[in-house]
Design an enzyme around this catalytic site. Structure first.
Site, PDB file in Angstrom:
ATOM      1  N   ALA A  43      10.422  18.226  54.466  1.00 25.81           N
ATOM      2  CA  ALA A  43      10.164  18.749  53.130  1.00 25.81           C
ATOM      3  C   ALA A  43      10.929  20.116  52.908  1.00 25.81           C
ATOM      4  O   ALA A  43      11.656  20.167  51.736  1.00 25.81           O
ATOM      5  CB  ALA A  43       8.940  18.929  52.880  1.00 25.81           C
ATOM      6  N   ASP A  44      11.095  20.890  54.058  1.00 29.72           N
ATOM      7  CA  ASP A  44      12.011  21.894  53.788  1.00 29.72           C
ATOM      8  C   ASP A  44      13.554  21.663  53.731  1.00 29.72           C
ATOM      9  O   ASP A  44      14.080  22.155  53.116  1.00 29.72           O
ATOM     10  CB  ASP A  44      11.779  22.926  55.063  1.00 29.72           C
ATOM     11  CG  ASP A  44      10.487  23.624  54.852  1.00 29.72           C
ATOM     12  OD1 ASP A  44       9.818  23.682  53.923  1.00 29.72           O
ATOM     13  OD2 ASP A  44      10.228  23.940  56.253  1.00 29.72           O
TER      14      ASP A  44
END
Length: 433
Positions: free
Chosen positions: A181-182
């Site tokens: 997600a980062d």
């Protein structure tokens, strides 16, 4: 293509973002990774750190440090200039304004509104430089009921629905093994910045960009959102099985795991020929017929039983012969030593001026103006003198005064993750104006 795009003369080629100056006020992964994408394609990124430094200086696998350096800090912090300066300090804020006059982009991933409290709102920056582009990225965005909630990668995977649909049937949700997600949000932040730069090129106008990590996770859940909207049904966990392609799964062989995909009629025919199971082809030649749940379960069960009798190499050779897709599920160290990836320049060995040789992945795509790794992460405040003399024209006396007043600072020798390598000679890796 290799002659045109190969990695042999990498450092002799132009950098596509050369001349773009980015001010980074970020920590952890999400924000720093966004500017890392830009820096590897040639943007000048100046990273400002608070006294304790980027949190990733202390986040490291198995508490492992290499010559005071955390592997967790390195991967999203290449080709940057490192300045120890807290923007909450009034004089630091004034210096930052001077940087803004000479820069193109400001990126932060602080708590929404934090920069504004320090007098560094977008309205103020736009007064100083009407062409400035500012990107703020946070877990939930700058407005809405969840604004201000703390978010890390695991939170975004959970809140965005990714963790729920990942995992095996009958078992709990599963978080990705990497900070996906980062990294994907950071990539889209970089794309948004490049889009804003293109818009500014045409109109002369900068803009503010607000990016939500959770919204980004929702966006890359392939067909999930549309399916829920159309059917009103949830998407449940099914392990490695692909619900939209059958067969597409991972299978256990005699000596390892293999991925097998055979969706088209011809590919599935080839797989059935390799298995000696043309009865499956006669019954399930239609790809849509294969996708029905009871049919998919039966097909995958038969393939799994067959794969157990084969080695990985057996399956790969049969795939080449019969025209379906199959590949060994390799371990990380196999990718590290991959001749294919190294020849293409995807895995790059580079000589870091401070730490010596590193071997790391370099961003695709392969292109005539490619990304490249020039140096890695740096100790806290390592480039103070270089940045303040080169970009603001300050004298060494003025810089010394800033040190005395606590406006700027270097690493604390008692905090090893902030420091240079133990054998540093006081010169190696430093840049000079």
């Amino acid at each position: 293509m290799k002659k045109l795009l190969g990695a042999e003369d990498l450092f002799d080629r132009d950098e596509p973002l050369k001349g773009v100056r980015v001010l980074e006020v970020c920590s952890v992964v999400l924000g720093p990774a966004a500017t890392d994408y830009l820096a590897e394609f040639g943007a000048e990124v100046i990273k400002f750190e608070a006294r304790r430094g980027d949190q990733m200086r202390y986040v490291t696998p198995y508490a492992y440090f290499w010559r005071n350096l955390s592997p967790g800090l390195l991967e999203q912090n290449h080709n940057k200039y490192w300045v120890g300066m807290h923007l909450g300090h009034p004089k630091a804020r004034e210096l930052f304004y001077e940087f803004v006059k000479r820069s193109d982009v400001v990126v932060d991933n602080l708590t929404p509104g934090r920069l504004s409290k320090w007098g560094i709102s977008y309205d103020r920056l736009r007064e100083i430089n009407p062409r400035i582009i500012q990107l703020h990225v946070s877990g939930f965005g700058s407005w809405g009921p969840y604004t201000g909630r703390t978010s890390y990668d695991a939170i975004a995977q959970s809140e965005g629905g990714l963790a729920y649909i990942t995992g095996f049937e009958g078992r709990g949700p599963l978080k990705s093994g990497v900070w996906i997600a980062d990294w994907t949000t950071a990539l889209m932040c970089a794309v948004a910045i490049v889009a804003a730069l293109n818009y500014r090129e045409r109109t002369g106008e900068g803009q503010y960009i607000d990016y939500s990590q959770v919204e980004n996770v929702i966006r890359f859940l392939d067909w999930t959102w549309t399916y829920v909207d159309m059917t009103g049904e949830n998407r449940e966990r099914v392990g490695n099985r692909d619900l939209a392609i059958c067969p597409s799964d991972l299978f256990d062989c005699k000596d390892g795991w293999v991925a097998i995909v055979a969706f088209s009629e011809e590919e599935f025919k080839g797989l059935c020929q390799a298995m000696g199971r043309m009865d499956l082809y006669e019954k399930f030649a239609d790809p849509l017929e294969r996708l029905k749940d009871e049919n998919a379960r039966l097909i995958l069960k038969e393939i799994a039983e067959w794969a157990k009798t084969k080695t990985v190499k057996d399956v790969e050779e049969l795939a080449d012969k019969y025209g379906f897709a199959a590949s060994h599920v390799i371990e990380v160290d196999e990718a590290y030593y991959s001749e294919h990836l190294r020849e293409r320049g995807a895995i790059m060995a580079y000589d870091d001026p401070l730490y010596g040789e590193f071997v790391e992945p370099c961003y695709p795509p392969r292109m005539e103006t490619p990304s490249r790794l020039k140096w890695g992460a740096r100790p806290l405040g390592f480039d103070n003198e270089f940045v303040l003399t080169k970009y603001l024209g300050l004298s060494m006396d003025e810089i010394e005064q800033l040190y005395e007043e606590g406006v700027i600072y270097r690493w604390n020798p008692d905090v090893k993750p902030q420091c240079p390598p133990p054998d540093w000679d006081g010169k190696k890796g430093l840049k000079f104006p």
